[in-house]
Design a protein around this motif. Structure first.
Motif, PDB file in Angstrom:
ATOM      1  N   ASP A   1       0.830  -1.213   0.000  1.00 27.15           N
ATOM      2  CA  ASP A   1       0.000   0.000   0.000  1.00 27.15           C
ATOM      3  C   ASP A   1       0.860   1.256   0.000  1.00 27.15           C
ATOM      4  OD1 ASP A   1      -2.221  -1.554  -0.008  1.00 27.15           O
ATOM      5  OD2 ASP A   1      -2.807  -1.171   2.075  1.00 27.15           O
TER       6      ASP A   1
ATOM      7  N   ARG B   1       3.196   6.117  -5.420  1.00 27.28           N
ATOM      8  CA  ARG B   1       3.087   6.223  -6.881  1.00 27.28           C
ATOM      9  C   ARG B   1       1.904   7.107  -7.285  1.00 27.28           C
ATOM     10  NH1 ARG B   1       2.007   1.412  -7.958  1.00 27.28           N
ATOM     11  NH2 ARG B   1      -0.172   1.644  -8.587  1.00 27.28           N
ATOM     12  N   GLN B   2       0.743   6.878  -6.642  1.00 28.64           N
ATOM     13  CA  GLN B   2      -0.446   7.661  -6.975  1.00 28.64           C
ATOM     14  C   GLN B   2      -0.274   9.133  -6.604  1.00 28.64           C
ATOM     15  OE1 GLN B   2      -3.611   5.572  -4.966  1.00 28.64           O
ATOM     16  NE2 GLN B   2      -3.880   4.071  -6.631  1.00 28.64           N
TER      17      GLN B   2
ATOM     18  N   ASN C   1       3.798   1.560  -1.426  1.00 25.20           N
ATOM     19  CA  ASN C   1       4.289   1.673  -2.792  1.00 25.20           C
ATOM     20  C   ASN C   1       3.213   2.269  -3.708  1.00 25.20           C
ATOM     21  OD1 ASN C   1       6.256   1.197  -4.868  1.00 25.20           O
ATOM     22  ND2 ASN C   1       5.020  -0.537  -5.549  1.00 25.20           N
ATOM     23  N   GLN C   2       1.992   1.760  -3.578  1.00 28.58           N
ATOM     24  CA  GLN C   2       0.893   2.246  -4.401  1.00 28.58           C
ATOM     25  C   GLN C   2       0.544   3.699  -4.082  1.00 28.58           C
ATOM     26  OE1 GLN C   2      -2.647  -0.131  -4.137  1.00 28.58           O
ATOM     27  NE2 GLN C   2      -3.870   1.235  -5.399  1.00 28.58           N
ATOM     28  N   SER C   3       0.512   4.047  -2.784  1.00 33.15           N
ATOM     29  CA  SER C   3       0.144   5.410  -2.364  1.00 33.15           C
ATOM     30  C   SER C   3       1.162   6.437  -2.835  1.00 33.15           C
ATOM     31  CB  SER C   3      -0.005   5.476  -0.841  1.00 33.15           C
ATOM     32  OG  SER C   3      -1.057   4.642  -0.396  1.00 33.15           O
TER      33      SER C   3
ATOM     34  N   ARG D   1       9.452   6.913  -1.054  1.00 35.53           N
ATOM     35  CA  ARG D   1       9.056   5.514  -0.823  1.00 35.53           C
ATOM     36  C   ARG D   1       9.991   4.855   0.196  1.00 35.53           C
ATOM     37  NH1 ARG D   1       9.673   3.855  -5.574  1.00 35.53           N
ATOM     38  NH2 ARG D   1       7.536   4.243  -6.296  1.00 35.53           N
TER      39      ARG D   1
END
Length: 533
Positions: A335, A341-342, A337-339, A406
């Protein structure tokens, strides 16, 4: 070289004294010659000497009269030696009454003059050591009082002492001065970093001048990886140079960067209008510093400039930021990593400039600081800010990049886990034992944290809880106690003892000793031995 003034009305005697011995080999330089006491006084008004050798009987003004005027009017603190062709005890009594150091008869023998010079040299060195120790003690005590004001733990005694010993003004700021951490080689040893900090400290004092150098304090934060110089800026410093505050700090920063040959950073705290507001200025400088890891580098960063940025139609990516905070709190790397990136996708799509990105990152960091404080109410927010400023760097990633954020989020999530887990005291026991066995070596909290698999920032906070002081202070205090034992039990030189307990910078050792024991190592040894007798 010690400077000498020769005074005699007979030219051949003055010339004879000047060639009687090798003055330079004895550490002296003859800088002046006078035919009588009056000429000598005129010379002393514009020249400084460490030794005066004068004939006792001269026209216009005798040697005894010269000595009396010098002592009564405090014209010179030079050592005084009387030359005389008379062995009358009354002359000697007069000379002694006015603190004449020695009294020798003509014709002067080479051995006798050499003996006098070596005696003066020894006395001068002893006086200089005592003066240096006195200045070190005064500076160390003043620094302790200023640090009390900065920490917010002070009373009227601290305020009165600082006012009496430091020139202040109605407008003041605390400024943290440091060499940019990223400019230093990754493998650089702590001793070399400490030497660079010492050099920066010296350059700061040289730039400010003798009186204002008292406004510089070595190692205020006293953190494990901190190499800071604290600077108490007062508005008169710029005004007397005909400069604005920004012009003064720009010139100061440029000079330090040029002379230390490394980028120097200044973190400028909020304006303090009286001494009660200095702790807030110190705190805000720490906040500014903690955000540097995620901003474009600036030589000087002002707190007001950071909090007063006015963005019309400001865009805060709150949803993305809150999602990242939640992922960090849950230590969910997928999560995180995804957050991250977004978040960067949104900021790039909106075409945010550097100031808007800074605003979003500042919101994130405030939330993370609050999150850590919620895990453990004993955690000091300043400790968390220091953790961010010293652990958010990675030489393999660009400051403020997606990869940088990150990696920091991963590490901060693990830090929070350990705050919740509350590492067992057994680890502290092992580290305490290791300090006792290896205190003289180059020990760091970071190395110990790796060895015992504990986050270094959290380990530092555990240390404060358990021992009421930082790891750095604990190690330093233990070293000083070992040094004190060696001072009492051995006749080793001060510098030898400093090396033996782990200090390779003698001045730093002496200042640490003063802060712990309240006196210099030499005075501690002398007082302890006098008490025994």
């Amino acid at each position: 070289m010690l400077r000498v003034l020769l005074v005699d009305d007979e030219p051949f005697i003055v010339q004879g004294l000047s060639v009687l011995i090798d003055w330079e080999a004895e550490g002296y330089e003859v800088v002046g010659m006078a035919a009588n006491g009056e000429e000598a006084l005129e010379f002393l008004k514009v020249n400084q000497v460490e030794l005066i050798i004068a004939d006792i009987k001269m026209p216009v003004m005798s040697g005894i009269e010269l000595l009396e005027i010098i002592k009564k009017d405090r014209i010179s603190d030079a050592y005084f030696v009387i030359l005389s062709g008379y062995s009358d005890f009354n002359y000697a009594q007069q000379a002694i009454r006015f603190e004449c150091m020695d009294y020798i008869l003509k014709p002067v023998q080479q051995e006798e003059l050499t003996r006098i010079l070596r005696k003066v040299s020894g006395m001068y060195q002893t006086k200089e050591r005592a003066l240096k120790e006195s200045r070190q003690m005064e500076k160390a005590y003043l620094s302790r009082n200023v640090i009390s004001l900065l920490s917010g733990k002070y009373d009227q005694i601290n305020i009165d002492y600082v006012k009496a010993h430091m020139r202040l003004s109605e407008k003041m700021r605390y400024i943290d001065i440091e060499i940019d951490a990223l400019s230093l080689p990754e493998e650089m040893e702590e001793e070399k970093k400490r030497a660079m900090q010492r050099q920066l400290y010296q350059k700061c004092m040289e730039y400010l001048g003798k009186e204002d150098s008292l406004h510089c304090i070595f190692d205020v934060a006293n953190h494990e990886y901190g190499y800071d110089i604290g600077f108490l800026y007062c508005s008169y410093m710029a005004e007397e140079r005909g400069l604005t505050e920004q012009q003064f700090l720009d010139a100061f920063s440029d000079t330090l960067t040029r002379e230390t040959e490394a980028p120097v950073l200044m973190f400028v705290g909020s304006l303090a209008k009286d001494m009660d507001e200095l702790s807030e200025s110190y705190r805000t400088a720490a906040i500014v510093k903690s955000f540097q890891a995620f901003s474009s580098i600036r030589n000087i960063t002002y707190y007001e400039a950071e909090i007063r940025k006015n963005h019309d139609g400001t865009i805060l990516c709150k949803q993305n930021l809150d999602a990242l905070v939640t992922a960090v709190e849950q230590n969910n790397q997928a999560d995180i990593n995804q957050s991250v990136r977004q978040l960067y996708e949104v900021m790039n799509r909106l075409g945010m400039d550097a100031q808007l990105i800074d605003l979003n990152i500042s919101y994130l960091l405030f939330q993370l600081i609050h999150l850590a404080a919620e895990q453990d109410d004993h955690v000091n927010q300043e400790e968390i800010m220091h953790y961010i400023s010293t652990n958010a760097f990675d030489r393999g990633t660009m400051r403020g990049s997606e990869r940088h954020l990150r990696r920091f989020a991963y590490e901060y999530a693990e830090y929070l886990v350990q705050l919740r887990k509350n590492v067992s005291r057994g680890v502290l026991g092992d580290i305490e034992k290791e300090i006792k066995e290896h205190y003289m070596e180059n020990m760091t909290l970071k190395e110990l944290s790796k060895k015992y698999y504990v986050n270094s920032a959290y380990l530092g906070q555990l240390f404060r809880k358990q021992y009421g002081q930082s790891f750095k202070d604990y190690l330093n205090n233990y070293r000083i106690e070992q040094a004190a034992a060696l001072l009492l039990r051995t006749d080793k030189k001060i510098y030898e003892i400093a090396e033996e307990v782990g200090y390779h910078d003698l001045d730093y050792f002496i200042n640490r000793f003063i802060s712990v024991k309240g006196c210099t190592p030499a005075k501690f040894r002398k007082q302890s031995r006098e008490q025994k007798n």
